[in-house]
Design a protein around this motif. Sequence first.
Motif, mmCIF file in Angstrom:
data_model
loop_
_atom_site.group_PDB
_atom_site.id
_atom_site.type_symbol
_atom_site.label_atom_id
_atom_site.label_comp_id
_atom_site.label_asym_id
_atom_site.label_seq_id
_atom_site.Cartn_x
_atom_site.Cartn_y
_atom_site.Cartn_z
ATOM 1 N N GLY A 201 1.229 -1.461 0.131
ATOM 2 C CA GLY A 201 0.298 -0.187 0.396
ATOM 3 C C GLY A 201 0.649 1.311 0.135
ATOM 4 O O GLY A 201 0.534 2.310 -1.100
ATOM 5 N N GLU A 202 2.313 0.776 0.808
ATOM 6 C CA GLU A 202 2.541 2.672 1.230
ATOM 7 C C GLU A 202 3.629 2.774 -0.452
ATOM 8 O O GLU A 202 3.809 3.929 -1.198
ATOM 9 C CB GLU A 202 3.784 2.324 1.615
ATOM 10 C CG GLU A 202 3.624 2.283 3.299
ATOM 11 C CD GLU A 202 5.035 2.354 4.058
ATOM 12 O OE1 GLU A 202 5.940 2.630 3.753
ATOM 13 O OE2 GLU A 202 4.209 1.261 4.927
ATOM 14 N N ASP A 211 -5.478 5.343 -6.108
ATOM 15 C CA ASP A 211 -7.014 4.376 -5.355
ATOM 16 C C ASP A 211 -6.308 3.710 -5.232
ATOM 17 O O ASP A 211 -7.604 2.622 -4.695
ATOM 18 C CB ASP A 211 -8.076 4.731 -7.479
ATOM 19 C CG ASP A 211 -8.246 6.156 -7.544
ATOM 20 O OD1 ASP A 211 -8.226 6.902 -6.272
ATOM 21 O OD2 ASP A 211 -8.498 6.377 -8.583
ATOM 22 N N GLU A 212 -6.017 2.969 -6.216
ATOM 23 C CA GLU A 212 -5.771 1.179 -5.347
ATOM 24 C C GLU A 212 -4.485 1.251 -3.612
ATOM 25 O O GLU A 212 -5.082 0.004 -2.970
ATOM 26 C CB GLU A 212 -4.079 0.832 -6.124
ATOM 27 C CG GLU A 212 -4.647 0.930 -7.782
ATOM 28 C CD GLU A 212 -3.355 0.305 -9.073
ATOM 29 O OE1 GLU A 212 -3.047 -1.054 -8.563
ATOM 30 O OE2 GLU A 212 -2.963 0.857 -9.725
ATOM 31 N N GLY A 213 -4.213 2.374 -3.537
ATOM 32 C CA GLY A 213 -3.533 2.456 -2.480
ATOM 33 C C GLY A 213 -4.170 2.738 -1.138
ATOM 34 O O GLY A 213 -4.283 2.380 0.284
ATOM 35 N N ILE A 214 -5.536 3.943 -1.761
ATOM 36 C CA ILE A 214 -6.423 3.984 -0.739
ATOM 37 C C ILE A 214 -7.355 2.699 -0.816
ATOM 38 O O ILE A 214 -7.364 2.072 0.724
ATOM 39 C CB ILE A 214 -7.825 5.111 -1.083
ATOM 40 C CG1 ILE A 214 -6.887 6.232 -1.073
ATOM 41 C CG2 ILE A 214 -8.656 5.226 -0.456
ATOM 42 C CD1 ILE A 214 -7.550 7.270 -1.902
ATOM 43 N N ALA A 215 -7.902 1.756 -1.280
ATOM 44 C CA ALA A 215 -8.278 0.426 -1.345
ATOM 45 C C ALA A 215 -7.293 -0.369 -0.412
ATOM 46 O O ALA A 215 -8.547 -1.196 0.906
ATOM 47 C CB ALA A 215 -8.322 -0.318 -2.837
ATOM 48 N N HIS A 219 -8.913 -1.518 3.639
ATOM 49 C CA HIS A 219 -9.513 -3.168 3.847
ATOM 50 C C HIS A 219 -8.179 -3.438 4.595
ATOM 51 O O HIS A 219 -9.317 -3.567 5.845
ATOM 52 C CB HIS A 219 -8.373 -4.147 2.489
ATOM 53 C CG HIS A 219 -8.536 -5.411 2.697
ATOM 54 N ND1 HIS A 219 -9.591 -5.792 2.482
ATOM 55 C CD2 HIS A 219 -7.965 -6.238 2.782
ATOM 56 C CE1 HIS A 219 -9.234 -7.728 3.578
ATOM 57 N NE2 HIS A 219 -8.106 -7.047 3.128
ATOM 58 N N LEU A 220 -6.837 -2.309 5.088
ATOM 59 C CA LEU A 220 -6.095 -3.432 6.418
ATOM 60 C C LEU A 220 -6.606 -2.714 7.528
ATOM 61 O O LEU A 220 -7.509 -3.127 8.555
ATOM 62 C CB LEU A 220 -5.055 -2.237 6.495
ATOM 63 C CG LEU A 220 -4.251 -3.253 5.232
ATOM 64 C CD1 LEU A 220 -2.682 -2.177 4.736
ATOM 65 C CD2 LEU A 220 -3.876 -4.685 5.690
ATOM 66 N N HIS A 236 -1.531 7.078 6.358
ATOM 67 C CA HIS A 236 -1.429 6.571 5.185
ATOM 68 C C HIS A 236 -2.849 6.962 4.212
ATOM 69 O O HIS A 236 -2.267 7.134 2.803
ATOM 70 C CB HIS A 236 -0.972 5.035 5.360
ATOM 71 C CG HIS A 236 0.184 4.630 5.518
ATOM 72 N ND1 HIS A 236 1.207 4.982 4.701
ATOM 73 C CD2 HIS A 236 1.102 4.319 6.073
ATOM 74 C CE1 HIS A 236 2.146 4.452 5.183
ATOM 75 N NE2 HIS A 236 2.531 4.048 6.247
ATOM 76 N N LEU A 237 -3.932 7.232 4.351
ATOM 77 C CA LEU A 237 -5.000 7.581 3.865
ATOM 78 C C LEU A 237 -5.360 8.993 4.097
ATOM 79 O O LEU A 237 -5.113 10.060 2.769
ATOM 80 C CB LEU A 237 -5.821 7.236 4.719
ATOM 81 C CG LEU A 237 -6.210 5.679 4.275
ATOM 82 C CD1 LEU A 237 -7.855 4.798 5.297
ATOM 83 C CD2 LEU A 237 -7.523 5.041 2.633
#
Length: 728
Positions: A201-202, A211-215, A219-220, A236-237
């Motif tokens: 994610g980072e 968008d992929e990182g936010i998803a 989820h986490l 991170h968000l």
Amino acid sequence: IRRLNTADLPETMLDTIGARVAYLSEDDIAILSHAAVIGRSFRVDTLMVVSPVSHEGLERIRTVMSAMANAARECIVMENVGSPGTAVFTHERIREAFLRRVGPAARKRLHGRIIDALELRRLNGDEGVVFDLAHHAIKSGKREKIIAYAGAAGERAMESYAYDDAACYLGEALKALEQIPDSANDEAGKSNRRTVMERYGECLVYAGRLDEGIAVFKHLLNREEDIDRKGIYCHHLTLACFRKGDFNGCELYASTGLKLYGESVPMTTAGVTLGLASELLVHFLRPKFLENHLYRGKKHAEKIKVIINNYRWLLYAYYWWDGKKALRTIFRMGNLAECCSNFSEEMAELYYHYGLLYSTTGFFKKAERYCELSKSLFEKTNNQTGLAKTLSAIGLIAILRGEFKKCLKICNHGLEIIERSGNYVEICKYAQFIFFSHYLLGNYKTAREIYDRYFYINTTFFEEMMYGGSIYPVSEYIEKGDCDSALPVLDKYIKAQEEHQLWYLNALSLMCLGKIYNAKGDYRKSRGIFERCIKLTRTEFLPMHYLNAVYPFYTEALIKEYRNNHDHYHYFQRRGELRYIKKTLGKTLRKTKKFAHHYDVALRIAAQYFHLVNNNKKARHYFTSAIAKSAAMGKRYQEALGRYEYGLWLVEQNDHDRAWTQLDRAYLIFKDIDIVPYQKKILELCATTVSGATPCGGSLTGNARTALTPASRRSTVAASTGSCLRRC
């Protein structure tokens, strides 16, 4: 050769490869096919281990080396001079042709054997093979190897700030981990999976795949119970939403993370005002007994550190979005950090923000003091990223004081430090300060080169607007008279900024838009846009240096509008307009004297005003002061513009010798910095025989025009400048 003919390659390439391979034996082709599986570049000792040769010992070595010699003779492979013991296929297409000789199943088995060979090298201390191990593990399909080596390669790539590559490796490791059912996973396995997902994610966020990182982090966050980890995911968000320009999301996730630690973020206007008042009270009165009572012990100290960290990206968002909230956040973070005196890095960070705050309000001595404190603390803790950030604040102070060359020296040094850290925000900030300084100095080519060099970092439309888009290259277009190129860019930005309420950026765009309509001669529209910009800067609590930058251009629009409509005003309207212009000019001179980077513009506008009211003594004083100030700061465009307007004013005063000297110098500067419109104006002025209005509001007499033509120059004008203009 028949197999090569089935390859999906151009006919000419097939013929060439076929001709070369025809001279090789079947054993040579088999060995080269195995080499192709290793990669386009391959180590010969690795090929020795995995080659299909049945012999052992010296005979094996002799066979492989013979195949390599034959292939080299046919220009199929060549030695990699930069890496001894390594060969490389001369073309990727040639490698592909040999690779097709190995079937899918055999290729997977061969990747496994290559992994075994590379593992021996790694055991001997060659950590560089981890990327090759990851590649062959992924190709082999062995889950355990993929988890081990793709994860390790992702970590190594992150250390080098190669976030796209890291995301690819970690993504493969995550896929392999997800193939293991939860029932078969122990606590260590679940922890490993969560760690890989966090790192993945980072990488997505830092690589701009927001968008992929936010998803991933959503989820986490939904599956996590631990408060500290949830706080990290919210952090991170917040960063991802900031990079995306989603300030509402940024505020939402930051406040969610802060609530986990009992910290509330005021959202309403009343709450923000009350919060700001209370933080200012604590900051200035410092009731230490209360602070020490509330925040005692190591546990509270760690909690405060986490709270400050969660505020960090929210503060950056507030800088662009809401000035009052930014102010409240700065003092809140400062008060928290000052509760415990051992927070060296946190205090250094806060001193940096204090320095920025005081620099944008004009208290430069305080700003410098805080920046020096921040710098010394970061040096003490050997925090290179923090040190570079502080140097950028010192560079900003230099810009606001009109010390552009000093800013370049500081920022170039800081950029060398920050490029090693991979911090894209600070890199963009440095690049912005550097190309903006070059732009103000009239070094347009250098400014454009720097802008293009660092612009690739900006992966979102918000970042495009944030790092220079609203200022540069739009400002260059305006100065070069290319308003048609500037308008579409600004229209796009302004629409997006108003939609997302990005008022900080919107004020910058409006200032540029006002300049465009001023240059196009639509002074009423220019005046309205500048008034809108001033109102926005005040109501949204934006930094003062932007308000002070608007005033000179606003006053110029007022003067030009008055001159344009003078004949249509009745007596009382003229008096009222002149009083308002005088009042605005007084504000302009007072405000820009402190923020000196636009003080020369204010002096030039003052000269226009005193010319308007026929106060020739003051007009001359302000023209000469403006030119001297621009020259001292190195602002070549403004110096040339000041000389141009001063020269036209001198023509009206029948001081033709000085007029020509000023216009000639203005021409040479405009030519040097490639400002074509003013070059044409000066040349047309020299050649014209028809009277016309000057930018200073008068009109040239026939004698004045004659005096300005090259044929009738006075002997007092320097021969060098005269000959230069004749050549042009």
